[in-house]
Design an enzyme around this catalytic site. Sequence first.
Site, PDB file in Angstrom:
ATOM      1  N   HIS A   6      -7.947  -2.823 -11.055  1.00 24.17           N
ATOM      2  CA  HIS A   6      -7.659  -2.779  -9.400  1.00 24.17           C
ATOM      3  C   HIS A   6      -9.367  -1.725  -9.596  1.00 24.17           C
ATOM      4  O   HIS A   6      -9.077  -1.049 -10.493  1.00 24.17           O
ATOM      5  CB  HIS A   6      -6.641  -1.155  -8.720  1.00 24.17           C
ATOM      6  CG  HIS A   6      -6.403  -0.767  -7.825  1.00 24.17           C
ATOM      7  ND1 HIS A   6      -7.504   0.871  -7.597  1.00 24.17           N
ATOM      8  CD2 HIS A   6      -6.244  -0.609  -6.658  1.00 24.17           C
ATOM      9  CE1 HIS A   6      -7.312   0.904  -6.003  1.00 24.17           C
ATOM     10  NE2 HIS A   6      -6.445  -0.008  -6.007  1.00 24.17           N
ATOM     11  N   HIS A   8       0.865  -1.175   0.234  1.00 22.53           N
ATOM     12  CA  HIS A   8       0.096  -0.124  -0.028  1.00 22.53           C
ATOM     13  C   HIS A   8       0.872   1.647   0.352  1.00 22.53           C
ATOM     14  O   HIS A   8       0.663   2.372   0.227  1.00 22.53           O
ATOM     15  CB  HIS A   8      -1.011   0.189   1.400  1.00 22.53           C
ATOM     16  CG  HIS A   8      -2.097   0.342   1.033  1.00 22.53           C
ATOM     17  ND1 HIS A   8      -2.541   1.514   1.453  1.00 22.53           N
ATOM     18  CD2 HIS A   8      -3.365   0.499   0.237  1.00 22.53           C
ATOM     19  CE1 HIS A   8      -3.396   1.694   1.412  1.00 22.53           C
ATOM     20  NE2 HIS A   8      -4.126   1.284   0.470  1.00 22.53           N
TER      21      HIS A   8
HETATM   22  O1  LIG Z   1      -7.585  -1.791  -3.346  1.00 20.86           O
HETATM   23  C1  LIG Z   1      -6.257  -1.444  -3.497  1.00 20.86           C
HETATM   24  O2  LIG Z   1      -5.412  -2.222  -3.947  1.00 20.86           O
HETATM   25  C2  LIG Z   1      -5.906  -0.235  -2.419  1.00 20.86           C
HETATM   26  O3  LIG Z   1      -4.851  -0.210  -2.510  1.00 20.86           O
HETATM   27  C3  LIG Z   1      -6.568   0.240  -1.907  1.00 20.86           C
HETATM   28  C4  LIG Z   1      -6.878   1.786  -2.465  1.00 20.86           C
HETATM   29  O4  LIG Z   1      -7.190   2.038  -3.674  1.00 20.86           O
HETATM   30  C5  LIG Z   1      -7.639   2.424  -1.209  1.00 20.86           C
HETATM   31  O5  LIG Z   1      -9.047   3.070  -2.714  1.00 20.86           O
HETATM   32  C6  LIG Z   1      -7.719   3.699  -1.590  1.00 20.86           C
HETATM   33  O6  LIG Z   1      -8.862   4.499  -1.148  1.00 20.86           O
HETATM   34 MG   LIG Z   2      -3.746  -0.892  -3.461  1.00 24.35          MG
END
Ligand SMILES: O=C(O)C(=O)C[C@@H](O)[C@H](O)CO
Ligand SMILES: [Mg+2]
Length: 382
Positions: free
Chosen positions: A285, A185
């Site tokens: 994503h 992250h």
């Molecule tokens: O789903 C993912 O891989 C994330 O890293 C979650 C992130 O993107 C949040 O949505 C940010 O608000």
């Molecule tokens: Mg992510």
Amino acid sequence: MKITKLTTYRVPPRWMLLKIETDEGVVGWGEPVIEGKARTVEAAVHEYSQYLIGQDPRNINDLWQVMYRGGFYRGGAILMSAMAGIDQALWDIKGKALGVPVYELLGGCVRDKMKTYSWVGGDRPSDVIEGIRTLRAAGFDTFKMNGTEELGFIDSAKAIDAAVARIAEIRGAFGNDIEFGIDFHGRVAAPMAKVLMKELEPYRPLFIEEPVLAEQAEYYPRLAESTSIPIAAGERMYSRFEFKNVFHAGGLSIVQPDLSHAGGITECLKIAAMAEAYDIALAPHCPLGPVALAACLHVDFVSYNAVLQEQSMGIHYNKGAEVLDYVTNKEDFRIENGYIKPLPKPGLGVVIDEQRVIEASRNAPDWANPLWRHADGSVAEW
Ligand SMILES: O=C(O)C(=O)C[C@@H](O)[C@H](O)CO
Ligand SMILES: [Mg+2]
């Protein structure tokens, strides 16, 4: 056919839905948003309407180029997310006008079903074991979780051991009956990424996502040299012009463009094709809502290198609404043994419950991610 109106609805949990109307009554839906900056993206969407009102919505490629190049400044999270939602709605209109799903407009499907995965655990990865058990009962065998809480530029063996112990516990509980990706992250700085990835190797995660921040992408090839774990990234990159540098430098095994951040279907199709040329897998994503997910699936079904689709059912962000709450054709999104079939209806294949959207938009929260700080008081990457 001409575009007559753009209407945006900010709705719980943290999404925005865009409705584009035409003079022939065909309506398209998109999902432009940057989580935490919905109002900024909303303003950008309405600024783009100067290029759209009165235009033929079926001229998707030209409208995309006009939006991208017409205003001199370009790219970045806000503008590319606004364009993404508009682009999704234009494809929705074109498919509906021709009576076919978008993947048919794109040459048809290369697969019968698409593998999906589910998030488990929250911002601070806990209850993961229980979460996996629950989702396995629902037929999932592939998961993603946060790999760590806040981590310093240089952090302690104790902090590394805590992160590794969580993963060891998962492998201990489920063996190789499940697969999982670990999302760093962007919380891990380059000096610690190499350390943490090395310690995680024995547990063979499917991938490690955002091992460093997107702005540190030059570390991907160096990290790839030091580990056998596939590296995944892309949610915070916004056009093929960014991805080209990352593909060329090497190190990325899985590319994760976000269909609501990286210019929509038109742009993400090109990113997927570029990735295929580098033997890089595609795993869009998608921690967002139904229109974003549908847009991902249309790209997945026509992209040979698509391997995994993120979907947000049960994700820890979905407070106040779940991914199908604003959809009436829920059955088309059924996931069986982790797989989803091509959405059968024309356009994006999402039938929006507009009344529910309007009601929900009346008191939509201004979602924002928490601001984390390290023990010394400095800002920590969330
Ligand atoms: O789903 C993912 O891989 C994330 O890293 C979650 C992130 O993107 C949040 O949505 C940010 O608000
Ligand atoms: Mg992510």
